[in-house]
Design a protein around this motif. Structure first.
Motif, PDB file in Angstrom:
ATOM      1  N   PRO A  51     -46.408   2.825 -18.931  1.00 12.53           N
ATOM      2  CA  PRO A  51     -47.183   4.005 -19.315  1.00 12.53           C
ATOM      3  C   PRO A  51     -48.675   3.857 -19.039  1.00 12.53           C
ATOM      4  CG  PRO A  51     -46.789   2.656 -21.234  1.00 12.53           C
ATOM      5  CD  PRO A  51     -46.073   1.982 -20.090  1.00 12.53           C
ATOM      6  N   GLN A 105     -46.634   5.431 -14.736  1.00 10.49           N
ATOM      7  CA  GLN A 105     -46.950   6.776 -15.212  1.00 10.49           C
ATOM      8  C   GLN A 105     -48.423   7.119 -15.003  1.00 10.49           C
ATOM      9  OE1 GLN A 105     -44.676   7.059 -19.260  1.00 10.49           O
ATOM     10  NE2 GLN A 105     -45.092   9.128 -18.512  1.00 10.49           N
ATOM     11  N   GLU A 107     -50.865   9.779 -16.331  1.00 15.29           N
ATOM     12  CA  GLU A 107     -50.884  10.744 -17.437  1.00 15.29           C
ATOM     13  C   GLU A 107     -52.261  10.890 -18.077  1.00 15.29           C
ATOM     14  OE1 GLU A 107     -48.037   9.345 -20.314  1.00 15.29           O
ATOM     15  OE2 GLU A 107     -48.455   7.242 -19.862  1.00 15.29           O
ATOM     16  N   GLY A 130     -47.033  12.444 -16.291  1.00 14.83           N
ATOM     17  CA  GLY A 130     -46.914  12.641 -17.732  1.00 14.83           C
ATOM     18  C   GLY A 130     -47.729  13.843 -18.177  1.00 14.83           C
TER      19      GLY A 130
END
Length: 248
Positions: A51, A105, A107, A130
């Motif tokens: 992430p 990701q 984001e 994201g």
């Protein structure tokens, strides 16, 4: 494992269930760290997602956490972990790098600015957009459909799509959203689409069940009121008739 309550033991149970159904498992880590990556990879998933990747440096680190030395810094216990069938898979060290999907990701606003660099990092197989965290980072929390958020999404999408997966670039992946369905994002060139979320399916089913129950109560109440009204009219007529009968 990023937002849910589960950790490594729960992830293992999920992987077992998915593998039994012939379905690939991708684990999303709580953070971009070597410790979480090592423990997750040792479980033997088919993919791993990092992430909040915001730069080439972040992406390069993520890949290094998935590779054994000298190509990376992943800790080695391959003779006793599930990923190598507890050491029975003699070809594990030769094939592991090719058999794991590494996803990063993008984001945040910073990530969007560097999306092309992230996608070009050797070892990054896929860039996952994201939209929710991106909307929050731009000041539009829980408004991923906002015009400015969508503009940033499209900018990142184009950056990733300009890289050629056949030449070391990355595939583009994303989440289907109420305002941006699976068909729509597929039409914009996404190679990988995440559809419905299990929690969302359960929640929506439960909410719909309660809604129907409440509507049933309202309809039942209306029906009872109507019945009571008819009964009152009948009662009034009955007593009136009796009184008229008495007075004859």
């Amino acid at each position: 494992m990023e937002h849910g309550p589960g950790g490594i033991p729960e992830a293992l149970d999920c992987i077992r269930a998915l593998n039994a159904a012939g379905t690939s498992a991708i684990l999303r880590l709580p953070e971009n760290s070597p410790t979480w990556a090592k423990k997750a990879l040792d479980l033997g998933p088919q993919g791993i997602m990092f992430p909040m990747i915001e730069s080439r440096k972040d992406a390069t680190k993520a890949v290094s956490y998935c590779r054994f030395p000298p190509d990376g810094i992943r800790g080695s216990a391959h003779t006793v972990v599930r990923a190598s069938n507890y050491g029975i898979d003699e070809g594990y060290l030769s094939n592991y790098a090719e058999e794991i999907l590494i996803m990063c990701q993008v984001e945040s606003g910073e990530g969007v600015k560097k999306a092309d660099e992230i996608a070009a990092v050797d070892g990054v197989d896929c860039v996952q957009m994201g939209p929710l965290d991106l909307s929050a980072s731009l000041g539009y929390l829980w408004d991923p459909g906002h015009k400015k958020v969508r503009e940033m999404m499209k900018k990142a999408e184009k950056s990733v799509l300009t890289t050629d997966p056949a030449k070391g670039g990355a595939y583009l992946s994303g989440f289907a959203m109420p305002h941006d369905g699976a068909g729509e994002i597929r039409g914009r060139g996404y190679h990988m689409v995440a559809g419905a979320v299990d929690v969302g399916l359960f929640r929506n089913a439960a909410v719909e069940d309660v809604r129907r129950f409440k509507m049933g109560l309202v309809n039942e109440s209306d029906s009872e009121d109507s019945s009571e009204h008819d009964k009152d009219v009948d009662d009034e007529k009955y007593w009136s008739d009796k009184q008229n009968f008495k007075f004859r």
